[in-house]
Design an enzyme around this catalytic site. Structure first.
Site, PDB file in Angstrom:
ATOM      1  N   GLY A  56      30.293  43.963  43.684  1.00  0.00           N
ATOM      2  CA  GLY A  56      28.428  45.343  43.270  1.00  0.00           C
ATOM      3  C   GLY A  56      29.150  47.026  42.888  1.00  0.00           C
ATOM      4  O   GLY A  56      30.429  46.508  42.247  1.00  0.00           O
ATOM      5  N   GLU A  62      34.014  38.224  48.322  1.00  0.00           N
ATOM      6  CA  GLU A  62      34.990  38.385  47.723  1.00  0.00           C
ATOM      7  C   GLU A  62      35.805  39.466  47.669  1.00  0.00           C
ATOM      8  O   GLU A  62      35.390  40.623  47.010  1.00  0.00           O
ATOM      9  CB  GLU A  62      35.121  37.605  46.288  1.00  0.00           C
ATOM     10  CG  GLU A  62      34.297  37.322  45.061  1.00  0.00           C
ATOM     11  CD  GLU A  62      35.371  37.179  44.064  1.00  0.00           C
ATOM     12  OE1 GLU A  62      34.801  35.823  43.517  1.00  0.00           O
ATOM     13  OE2 GLU A  62      34.992  38.194  42.681  1.00  0.00           O
ATOM     14  N   SER A 121      33.661  53.185  34.853  1.00  0.00           N
ATOM     15  CA  SER A 121      33.795  51.961  34.086  1.00  0.00           C
ATOM     16  C   SER A 121      32.552  52.249  32.958  1.00  0.00           C
ATOM     17  O   SER A 121      31.839  52.134  33.050  1.00  0.00           O
ATOM     18  CB  SER A 121      32.805  50.728  34.260  1.00  0.00           C
ATOM     19  OG  SER A 121      33.357  50.835  35.992  1.00  0.00           O
ATOM     20  N   CYS A 151      26.415  43.657  34.213  1.00  0.00           N
ATOM     21  CA  CYS A 151      26.634  43.596  33.221  1.00  0.00           C
ATOM     22  C   CYS A 151      27.505  41.940  32.306  1.00  0.00           C
ATOM     23  O   CYS A 151      28.143  41.331  33.411  1.00  0.00           O
ATOM     24  CB  CYS A 151      28.776  44.268  33.367  1.00  0.00           C
ATOM     25  SG  CYS A 151      28.543  45.678  34.017  1.00  0.00           S
ATOM     26  N   CYS A 174      25.449  41.551  42.495  1.00  0.00           N
ATOM     27  CA  CYS A 174      25.347  42.956  41.468  1.00  0.00           C
ATOM     28  C   CYS A 174      23.403  43.245  41.471  1.00  0.00           C
ATOM     29  O   CYS A 174      24.032  42.196  40.437  1.00  0.00           O
ATOM     30  CB  CYS A 174      26.089  42.958  41.181  1.00  0.00           C
ATOM     31  SG  CYS A 174      26.322  45.114  40.570  1.00  0.00           S
ATOM     32  N   ASN A 214      39.756  39.638  31.566  1.00  0.00           N
ATOM     33  CA  ASN A 214      40.914  38.646  32.460  1.00  0.00           C
ATOM     34  C   ASN A 214      40.495  37.117  32.215  1.00  0.00           C
ATOM     35  O   ASN A 214      41.800  36.572  32.116  1.00  0.00           O
ATOM     36  CB  ASN A 214      40.483  38.667  34.513  1.00  0.00           C
ATOM     37  CG  ASN A 214      41.087  38.008  35.309  1.00  0.00           C
ATOM     38  OD1 ASN A 214      41.897  37.058  34.839  1.00  0.00           O
ATOM     39  ND2 ASN A 214      41.149  38.954  36.034  1.00  0.00           N
ATOM     40  N   CYS A 228      36.176  39.682  38.603  1.00  0.00           N
ATOM     41  CA  CYS A 228      34.646  40.376  39.569  1.00  0.00           C
ATOM     42  C   CYS A 228      33.467  38.559  39.326  1.00  0.00           C
ATOM     43  O   CYS A 228      33.359  38.617  38.409  1.00  0.00           O
ATOM     44  CB  CYS A 228      34.366  41.875  39.618  1.00  0.00           C
ATOM     45  SG  CYS A 228      33.177  41.907  39.843  1.00  0.00           S
ATOM     46  N   SER A 239      35.234  52.855  42.791  1.00  0.00           N
ATOM     47  CA  SER A 239      34.632  52.803  41.438  1.00  0.00           C
ATOM     48  C   SER A 239      33.244  52.212  41.024  1.00  0.00           C
ATOM     49  O   SER A 239      33.053  51.679  41.390  1.00  0.00           O
ATOM     50  CB  SER A 239      35.930  51.022  40.717  1.00  0.00           C
ATOM     51  OG  SER A 239      35.238  51.164  39.071  1.00  0.00           O
TER      52      SER A 239
HETATM   53  S1  SF4 Z   1      30.984  44.794  36.512  1.00  0.00           S
HETATM   54 FE1  SF4 Z   1      30.451  45.712  38.834  1.00  0.00          FE
HETATM   55  S2  SF4 Z   1      28.669  46.920  37.978  1.00  0.00           S
HETATM   56 FE2  SF4 Z   1      28.951  45.545  36.526  1.00  0.00          FE
HETATM   57  S3  SF4 Z   1      27.657  43.741  37.263  1.00  0.00           S
HETATM   58 FE3  SF4 Z   1      30.176  42.934  38.038  1.00  0.00          FE
HETATM   59  S4  SF4 Z   1      29.884  44.476  39.579  1.00  0.00           S
HETATM   60 FE4  SF4 Z   1      28.054  45.146  39.452  1.00  0.00          FE
END
Ligand code: SF4
Length: 343
Positions: A156, A89, A211, A113, A109, A288, A330, A188
């Site tokens: 990712g 996306e 991050s 996280c 990914c 979000n 995301c 990033s």
């Molecule tokens: S925040 Fe970024 S690094 Fe962490 S799981 Fe989501 S896409 Fe992967």
């Protein structure tokens, strides 16, 4: 190879191998990156034989968007792509003075996280430089506006796909293409140290965002697996040592605000200390949408956090969370789509 990911030098080599005149390489590059054509057939000033070779020798975009969702609240839009049976996306983020595109670099990914939906999706590998560039051109076509800023902050980890990410950034920056300024292209990372070191060694000109999301290592470990592999103290040492090689404002810490987790007074103090020490600004991102048991703080808490950072002498940007009604965070939309799809 995807035609959108071929560099000017690679086009020269290709044209040389074909026994064509050298200037054809520049013509092809201009068609792709200057006019964002979708196929070789559209390159009308090339000989027919060369157009046919280009069509068969390279992959071309096939308008693979599977879904475009536009937010009714704030004009944010999400475009879903399917590349070789991998769903990814891209998010279009309109602001008053700029049009940003947030691109993905992997399908899913490999990191996990806790606040992010991408990490929960099945990981299906890296995207190529051409697939990253295609997200920008196709989103631009879909929305009908010119993109001004690019952020590598979608699905990712960019530094687990370093070569394709850096190559795509240079293609998007190229003066014969979209010509997006280096200060308007932000990469990033969650803190993948070998990638950060390589970025410095190569003196890459793009903006770097890291991050952080927690100012204390033990807290960071709770929400970001990457902390176990690349501890933030090591990362901060590297940033400190290389700070002078970066321009003013080139470094940002991203900080996602999670209600009751990282919004306390001690968090503010420690975050300010780190940012001042490294000379980084802070991008505050209120979570979000409610996800995995975590919530965004109320507006008063967000404002206080921001004001107190400013009061401590830190430049902090308080970013709005766009596209809440279209699963703007995301990985959320691609994840939902992948669950429904036979893919
Ligand atoms: S925040 Fe970024 S690094 Fe962490 S799981 Fe989501 S896409 Fe992967």
């Amino acid at each position: 190879m995807h035609a959108y990911g071929v560099s000017p030098e690679e086009w020269k080599d290709y044209i040389f191998q074909k026994g064509e005149n050298a200037y054809r390489a520049e013509q092809i590059f201009s068609w792709i990156h200057g006019r964002q054509v979708l196929s070789a057939a559209q390159m009308l000033n090339l000989p027919q034989t060369l157009r046919e070779s280009l069509s068969t020798d390279f992959e071309w975009p096939s308008e693979q968007q599977v879904q475009t969702l536009q937010s009714r609240r704030d004009a944010t839009a999400k475009v879903l792509f399917e590349f070789d049976r991998r769903v990814i996306e891209t998010v279009w983020l309109p602001y008053e003075n700029r049009q940003s595109v947030c691109v993905s670099v992997q399908s899913g990914c490999s990191l996990n996280c806790t606040f992010c939906a991408s990490g929960k999706m099945e990981f299906k590998g890296n995207l190529s430089a051409g697939e990253i560039v295609e997200q920008v051109y196709s989103s631009q076509n879909a929305i009908g506006k010119k993109v001004t800023n690019i952020v590598y902050m979608g699905m990712g980890e960019p530094f687990y796909n370093y070569d394709a990410v850096i190559k795509s950034a240079h293609l998007l920056h190229h003066p014969k293409g979209l010509n997006i300024g280096v200060r308007k292209i932000t990469i990033s990372t969650s803190g993948v140290l070998p990638g950060i070191i390589r970025f410095f060694e190569e003196e890459q000109p793009f903006q770097l965002a890291i991050s952080l999301h927690a100012a204390f290592p033990e807290k960071r470990r709770e929400i970001m697996d990457v902390e176990k592999k690349f501890p933030m103290q090591e990362m901060l040492k590297v940033l400190r040592a290389n700070r002078k090689s970066l321009r003013n404002n080139q470094l940002t810490f991203e900080y996602v605000l999670i209600d009751g987790f990282n919004t306390g007074k001690e968090d503010i103090r420690e975050l300010a200390k780190i940012a001042k020490d490294i000379g980084a600004k802070i991008n505050l991102i209120p979570l979000n949408t409610e996800y995995n048991g975590m919530r965004r703080p109320d507006q008063a808490t967000i404002n206080q956090f921001w004001e107190q950072l400013n009061a401590l002498g830190v430049v902090a940007v308080n970013r709005k969370s766009p596209g809440e009604d279209i699963a703007g965070a995301c990985g959320q939309l691609a994840g939902k789509w992948a669950q429904k799809s036979p893919l």
